[in-house]
Write an enzyme that holds these catalytic residues in place. Structure first.
Site, mmCIF file in Angstrom:
data_model
loop_
_atom_site.group_PDB
_atom_site.id
_atom_site.type_symbol
_atom_site.label_atom_id
_atom_site.label_comp_id
_atom_site.label_asym_id
_atom_site.label_seq_id
_atom_site.Cartn_x
_atom_site.Cartn_y
_atom_site.Cartn_z
ATOM 1 N N HIS A 53 0.865 -1.189 0.000
ATOM 2 C CA HIS A 53 0.000 0.000 0.000
ATOM 3 C C HIS A 53 0.901 1.239 0.000
ATOM 4 O O HIS A 53 1.605 1.504 0.966
ATOM 5 C CB HIS A 53 -0.914 0.013 1.236
ATOM 6 N N ARG A 55 -0.406 4.345 -0.814
ATOM 7 C CA ARG A 55 -1.292 5.437 -0.365
ATOM 8 C C ARG A 55 -1.456 6.604 -1.350
ATOM 9 O O ARG A 55 -2.456 7.314 -1.286
ATOM 10 C CB ARG A 55 -0.837 5.982 0.990
ATOM 11 N N ASP A 145 -8.681 -5.121 -2.267
ATOM 12 C CA ASP A 145 -8.093 -5.368 -0.947
ATOM 13 C C ASP A 145 -8.459 -4.281 0.057
ATOM 14 O O ASP A 145 -8.392 -3.089 -0.237
ATOM 15 C CB ASP A 145 -6.578 -5.468 -1.042
ATOM 16 N N HIS A 172 -9.477 -10.361 -1.084
ATOM 17 C CA HIS A 172 -9.401 -10.138 0.362
ATOM 18 C C HIS A 172 -10.501 -11.010 0.965
ATOM 19 O O HIS A 172 -11.682 -10.642 0.920
ATOM 20 C CB HIS A 172 -9.620 -8.659 0.672
ATOM 21 N N ASP A 298 1.995 -6.858 2.675
ATOM 22 C CA ASP A 298 0.810 -6.076 3.062
ATOM 23 C C ASP A 298 1.261 -4.827 3.817
ATOM 24 O O ASP A 298 0.662 -4.430 4.826
ATOM 25 C CB ASP A 298 -0.168 -6.901 3.906
ATOM 26 N N HIS A 302 0.211 4.084 8.039
ATOM 27 C CA HIS A 302 -0.882 4.944 8.502
ATOM 28 C C HIS A 302 -0.313 6.182 9.177
ATOM 29 O O HIS A 302 0.748 6.129 9.821
ATOM 30 C CB HIS A 302 -1.778 4.205 9.508
#
Length: 420
Positions: A53, A55, A145, A172, A298, A302
């Site tokens: 990810h 973002r 996902d 997912h 994965d 954040h």
């Protein structure tokens, strides 16, 4: 282009030899502009991550394509697949091409976008799968996902659609009606803590359904972040029948258990949740056996406000690109050929990334990483290249150190530091 002599390197843990990198490929001997003393170092094909990810666009406060690419290079990766849950969602040719171009501009790893299966990840209408497949980004894997494609009819349509160009639907696996309000794995620990549980069967039921759909359609299915022993058995049976299914496991599901939730530290909140010790052991064995095909990070960065809050409100996910290989080393030991297969060769083959995951022999593209297996590293979140700091390994000592990474013969990491 500068040429390099890797002197005394051990390819996949074998006997010491000299490797020359020249003009983007591994050369058949000769002189070089610079020499790297690689005595004691192991050369692996550059790692390939099927589940990252980044973002961007939309959540650049958590990560950007550039910062995530730098973290990947420092972790020994030469290619990553960028998930579609950005803002806007990568459900059109325009967005996947934007991500692809940002990756090319960063120039640290090859960034291969993954397109969304459904418009806005809403699970109601197929996205522009064909347009993304024929775009400059050449998308071959599609995933919602973060959300399950829960509607079986829509899942069947997606599998049928991508079959035309040998694409893959990456699921997912989470039956949402069984996980509503879930906070962690459903079991003894969740009962003790009084937290709503995420039952293993919610994952296993979707995998069972989807392998049947993939078998019926004759299409390719990939299962994201497998986390339970029951899922392993469903996959084992499907593969025995010849279903075109592949699966991944994350480093954290190979090492960490649901007992860590007792700390109420949101860094351990992840989707799917950390499971039991028995699940961890089953996942490890499945990885060795090949029932699970690859390790995928994965990597889920954040922003501080999304993680440093009460457990119930924290976003699930952990960063993992810079610690993936050390974690796998701690689990599998120095089984270099197995590690190369699960973290480079097979993921490159699944996504169709030519030039990655190849043998480190003369004439091959110089996509490789050098590892010091004798080194030990205490994970310090402040030293991570990722824009986020939500690592579950803070203060943990892990084996192995990435000394150098080369992307088509150009160093992206030297002496353990990013080149740019």
């Amino acid at each position: 282009m500068t040429s390099y002599l890797l002197k005394g390197v051990s390819v996949l843990g074998g006997a010491k030899q000299d490797l020359v990198i020249r003009d983007g490929i591994i050369a058949d001997g000769g002189k070089a502009d610079e020499t790297i003393d690689a005595d004691g170092l192991v050369a692996l094909p550059g790692l390939v991550d099927l589940h990252t990810h980044l973002r961007e666009p939309g959540r650049e406060d958590a990560e950007t394509v550039e910062t995530g690419s730098r973290a990947a290079a420092l972790g020994g990766y030469t290619a990553v697949c960028a998930m579609a849950n950005t803002s806007p969602v990568a459900d059109t040719a325009g967005v996947v091409e934007q991500v692809w171009r940002l990756g090319r501009e960063a120039g640290l790893v090859d960034v291969q976008p993954i397109g969304a299966v459904t418009v806005g990840l809403a699970g109601t209408q197929l996205a522009e799968l064909g347009a993304m497949a024929t775009s400059a980004a050449n998308v071959r894997i599609f995933s919602d996902d973060g959300f399950c494609v829960a509607d079986p009819r829509l899942m069947r349509r997606a599998l049928e659609y991508v079959k035309a160009f040998d694409g893959i639907i990456a699921q997912h696996a989470e039956e949402p009606r069984l996980t509503e309000g879930a906070q962690m794995h459903e079991g003894e620990v969740s009962t003790r803590l009084g937290l709503t549980g995420w039952p293993a069967v919610a994952e296993e039921a979707i995998i069972a359904r989807d392998v049947l759909l993939a078998e019926h359609v004759g299409s390719r299915l990939h299962v994201c972040h497998v986390s339970t022993a029951g899922s392993v058995e469903v996959l084992r049976q499907a593969k025995a029948r010849g279903v075109r299914v592949t699966a991944e496991v994350t480093p954290h599901h190979l090492l960490l258990t649901d007992e860590l939730a007792a700390s109420y530290d949101p860094v351990f909140k992840v989707n799917p949740p950390l499971r039991t010790r028995a699940d961890v052991e089953a996942l490890r064995q499945a990885l060795v056996d090949g029932v699970i095909d690859v390790v995928a990070t994965d990597h889920a960065p954040h922003a501080v406000q999304d993680k440093e809050c009460e457990w119930a409100y924290a976003r699930p996910g952990m960063v993992g690109l810079e610690t993936a290989l050390p974690v796998v080393l701690s689990v599998l030991g120095e089984r270099w050929d197995l590690i190369a297969d699960r973290m480079s060769r097979t993921p490159a083959k699944i996504v169709g990334l030519d030039g990655h995951g190849g043998e480190l022999t003369a004439g091959s593209p110089a996509n490789l990483t050098l590892v010091d297996p004798s080194a030990r590293r205490v994970v310090d979140p402040s030293e991570l290249a990722s824009r986020s700091r939500n690592t579950p390994y803070a203060g943990t000592t892990l084996p192995g150190r990435i000394v150098a990474t080369f992307l088509r013969g150009v160093p992206t990491v030297l002496d353990g530091k990013a080149v740019k």
